[in-house]
Write a protein that holds these residues in place. Structure first.
Motif, PDB file in Angstrom:
ATOM      1  N   PHE A 225      40.273  -4.178 -33.242  1.00  0.00           N
ATOM      2  CA  PHE A 225      39.421  -3.803 -34.360  1.00  0.00           C
ATOM      3  C   PHE A 225      37.985  -3.555 -33.907  1.00  0.00           C
ATOM      4  N   ARG A 226      37.508  -2.351 -34.177  1.00  0.00           N
ATOM      5  CA  ARG A 226      36.104  -2.000 -34.030  1.00  0.00           C
ATOM      6  C   ARG A 226      35.876  -0.794 -34.932  1.00  0.00           C
ATOM      7  N   GLU A 227      34.656  -0.326 -34.993  1.00  0.00           N
ATOM      8  CA  GLU A 227      34.359   0.781 -35.886  1.00  0.00           C
ATOM      9  C   GLU A 227      35.089   2.040 -35.424  1.00  0.00           C
ATOM     10  N   GLY A 228      35.742   2.717 -36.357  1.00  0.00           N
ATOM     11  CA  GLY A 228      36.479   3.928 -36.038  1.00  0.00           C
ATOM     12  C   GLY A 228      37.487   4.234 -37.124  1.00  0.00           C
ATOM     13  N   VAL A 229      38.295   5.267 -36.899  1.00  0.00           N
ATOM     14  CA  VAL A 229      39.310   5.671 -37.872  1.00  0.00           C
ATOM     15  C   VAL A 229      40.650   5.072 -37.454  1.00  0.00           C
ATOM     16  N   PHE A 230      41.260   4.339 -38.375  1.00  0.00           N
ATOM     17  CA  PHE A 230      42.487   3.618 -38.067  1.00  0.00           C
ATOM     18  C   PHE A 230      43.519   3.802 -39.166  1.00  0.00           C
ATOM     19  N   ALA A 231      44.795   3.751 -38.766  1.00  0.00           N
ATOM     20  CA  ALA A 231      45.886   3.563 -39.713  1.00  0.00           C
ATOM     21  C   ALA A 231      46.044   2.052 -39.894  1.00  0.00           C
ATOM     22  N   PHE A 232      46.169   1.629 -41.142  1.00  0.00           N
ATOM     23  CA  PHE A 232      46.291   0.187 -41.379  1.00  0.00           C
ATOM     24  C   PHE A 232      47.147  -0.074 -42.608  1.00  0.00           C
ATOM     25  N   ARG A 233      47.624  -1.288 -42.676  1.00  0.00           N
ATOM     26  CA  ARG A 233      48.378  -1.743 -43.830  1.00  0.00           C
ATOM     27  C   ARG A 233      47.529  -2.711 -44.625  1.00  0.00           C
ATOM     28  N   PHE A 234      47.491  -2.512 -45.933  1.00  0.00           N
ATOM     29  CA  PHE A 234      46.832  -3.474 -46.820  1.00  0.00           C
ATOM     30  C   PHE A 234      47.820  -3.785 -47.941  1.00  0.00           C
ATOM     31  N   GLY A 235      48.424  -4.963 -47.848  1.00  0.00           N
ATOM     32  CA  GLY A 235      49.516  -5.284 -48.754  1.00  0.00           C
ATOM     33  C   GLY A 235      50.670  -4.342 -48.476  1.00  0.00           C
ATOM     34  N   ASP A 236      51.122  -3.629 -49.500  1.00  0.00           N
ATOM     35  CA  ASP A 236      52.200  -2.657 -49.352  1.00  0.00           C
ATOM     36  C   ASP A 236      51.685  -1.238 -49.176  1.00  0.00           C
ATOM     37  N   GLU A 237      50.386  -1.069 -49.051  1.00  0.00           N
ATOM     38  CA  GLU A 237      49.795   0.255 -48.897  1.00  0.00           C
ATOM     39  C   GLU A 237      49.574   0.574 -47.423  1.00  0.00           C
ATOM     40  N   LEU A 238      49.940   1.762 -47.051  1.00  0.00           N
ATOM     41  CA  LEU A 238      49.682   2.258 -45.705  1.00  0.00           C
ATOM     42  C   LEU A 238      48.599   3.312 -45.819  1.00  0.00           C
ATOM     43  N   ARG A 239      47.509   3.105 -45.093  1.00  0.00           N
ATOM     44  CA  ARG A 239      46.347   3.944 -45.322  1.00  0.00           C
ATOM     45  C   ARG A 239      45.720   4.374 -43.999  1.00  0.00           C
ATOM     46  N   ILE A 240      44.888   5.408 -44.097  1.00  0.00           N
ATOM     47  CA  ILE A 240      44.097   5.842 -42.951  1.00  0.00           C
ATOM     48  C   ILE A 240      42.674   6.057 -43.428  1.00  0.00           C
ATOM     49  N   LYS A 241      41.762   5.307 -42.814  1.00  0.00           N
ATOM     50  CA  LYS A 241      40.359   5.332 -43.228  1.00  0.00           C
ATOM     51  C   LYS A 241      39.465   5.000 -42.037  1.00  0.00           C
ATOM     52  N   ARG A 242      38.196   5.185 -42.247  1.00  0.00           N
ATOM     53  CA  ARG A 242      37.202   4.747 -41.272  1.00  0.00           C
ATOM     54  C   ARG A 242      36.857   3.293 -41.589  1.00  0.00           C
ATOM     55  N   LEU A 243      36.923   2.436 -40.574  1.00  0.00           N
ATOM     56  CA  LEU A 243      36.689   1.010 -40.772  1.00  0.00           C
ATOM     57  C   LEU A 243      35.391   0.575 -40.108  1.00  0.00           C
ATOM     58  N   ARG A 244      34.710  -0.351 -40.773  1.00  0.00           N
ATOM     59  CA  ARG A 244      33.486  -0.939 -40.213  1.00  0.00           C
ATOM     60  C   ARG A 244      33.477  -2.418 -40.536  1.00  0.00           C
ATOM     61  N   ARG A 245      33.246  -3.253 -39.511  1.00  0.00           N
ATOM     62  CA  ARG A 245      33.250  -4.697 -39.712  1.00  0.00           C
ATOM     63  C   ARG A 245      32.009  -5.138 -40.478  1.00  0.00           C
ATOM     64  N   LEU A 246      32.229  -6.063 -41.427  1.00  0.00           N
ATOM     65  CA  LEU A 246      31.134  -6.688 -42.168  1.00  0.00           C
ATOM     66  C   LEU A 246      31.125  -8.166 -41.822  1.00  0.00           C
ATOM     67  N   GLY A 247      30.295  -8.547 -40.851  1.00  0.00           N
ATOM     68  CA  GLY A 247      30.243  -9.927 -40.423  1.00  0.00           C
ATOM     69  C   GLY A 247      31.569 -10.371 -39.837  1.00  0.00           C
ATOM     70  N   LEU A 248      31.917 -11.645 -40.068  1.00  0.00           N
ATOM     71  CA  LEU A 248      33.146 -12.198 -39.516  1.00  0.00           C
ATOM     72  C   LEU A 248      34.288 -12.203 -40.513  1.00  0.00           C
ATOM     73  N   ASP A 249      33.995 -11.864 -41.756  1.00  0.00           N
ATOM     74  CA  ASP A 249      35.001 -12.055 -42.798  1.00  0.00           C
ATOM     75  C   ASP A 249      35.090 -10.866 -43.743  1.00  0.00           C
ATOM     76  N   GLY A 250      34.846  -9.672 -43.223  1.00  0.00           N
ATOM     77  CA  GLY A 250      34.918  -8.527 -44.114  1.00  0.00           C
ATOM     78  C   GLY A 250      35.077  -7.220 -43.365  1.00  0.00           C
ATOM     79  N   VAL A 251      35.706  -6.258 -44.036  1.00  0.00           N
ATOM     80  CA  VAL A 251      35.883  -4.913 -43.496  1.00  0.00           C
ATOM     81  C   VAL A 251      35.484  -3.919 -44.574  1.00  0.00           C
ATOM     82  N   GLU A 252      34.626  -2.979 -44.208  1.00  0.00           N
ATOM     83  CA  GLU A 252      34.293  -1.892 -45.112  1.00  0.00           C
ATOM     84  C   GLU A 252      35.222  -0.717 -44.818  1.00  0.00           C
TER      85      GLU A 252
END
Length: 227
Positions: free
Chosen positions: A165-192
């Motif tokens: 995990f680092r800033e960039g575009v990733f395929a990820f699963r959130f619950g039952d959703e499969l998504r592709i987005k740009r991710l950015r870490r928010l501290g130690l306990d969050g993802v934008e």
């Protein structure tokens, strides 16, 4: 394993020359791929793999596993003779999965059945810093939230070996959703979660949702339209 480089005779090549030439070809074949990644794919310890760059001969079976991991010719890797790809087709086949990644509000889909293959030119693969198709998968994108980077209906090339995990575009699963987005870490306990299309507002995943329901599936290397 004492193998000559090119067409020279065995008596003209000492072990140091062979090891140095092997290390040079190995670096060329690896490109930007980290040593630790190739070592893992080759089932060789990182310390033993590192010694190959310090003049240690690989042995036949290690050389064969490295050649397979890097998708290059064993003859070329070991001796310098022939072509890196063994004169084979200039294309590699990348699995196409029956998974739809949502580049919008999210889509529910089951992971993951292969329904075909997509040929990719080796030149294009190397331009992306890859010498092997290992871990690469094509999946289909749905929605316009990642336009213009990834268009609706594009097939997205995902590196499933790259889940760090680092800033960039990733395929990820959130619950039952499969998504592709740009991710950015928010501290130690969050993802934008960010869309490239400015019409979509950023989202935040944090706390228990992040710990229990979020998982990175792979880094997105780009979207391709095959029509």
């Amino acid at each position: 394993m004492k193998l000559p480089k090119g067409d020279v005779n065995d008596e003209d090549v000492n072990d140091d020359d062979f090891a140095e030439a092997f290390a040079e070809r190995l670096r060329d074949a690896m490109g930007a791929v980290p040593q630790a990644v190739v070592a893992k794919r080759s089932r060789i310890s990182t310390s033993a793999f590192s010694r190959l760059f310090q003049g240690r001969e690989p042995g036949l079976f290690k050389a064969a596993r490295i050649a397979k991991a890097l998708d290059v010719s064993l003859e070329w890797l070991a001796t310098g003779s022939g072509k890196p790809n063994g004169g084979a087709s200039g294309f590699v086949e990348i699995p196409l999965l029956d998974v739809q990644l949502a580049a919008g509000a999210g889509a529910i889909s089951d992971l993951a059945q292969q329904i075909g293959v997509v040929p990719m030119d080796r030149t294009m693969l190397r331009a992306m810093g890859r010498n092997s198709a290992d871990g690469l998968r094509f999946v289909e994108s749905a929605g316009d939230s990642m336009e213009p980077l990834i268009s609706d209906g594009a097939r997205v090339l995902v590196d499933t070996n790259d889940t760090r995990f680092r800033e960039g575009v990733f395929a990820f699963r959130f619950g039952d959703e499969l998504r592709i987005k740009r991710l950015r870490r928010l501290g130690l306990d969050g993802v934008e979660v960010i869309s490239d299309n400015p019409h979509y507002e950023p989202e935040v995943i944090s706390g228990q949702d992040l710990a229990e329901h979020f998982a990175i599936l792979g880094r997105a290397l780009g979207g391709f339209n095959f029509y």
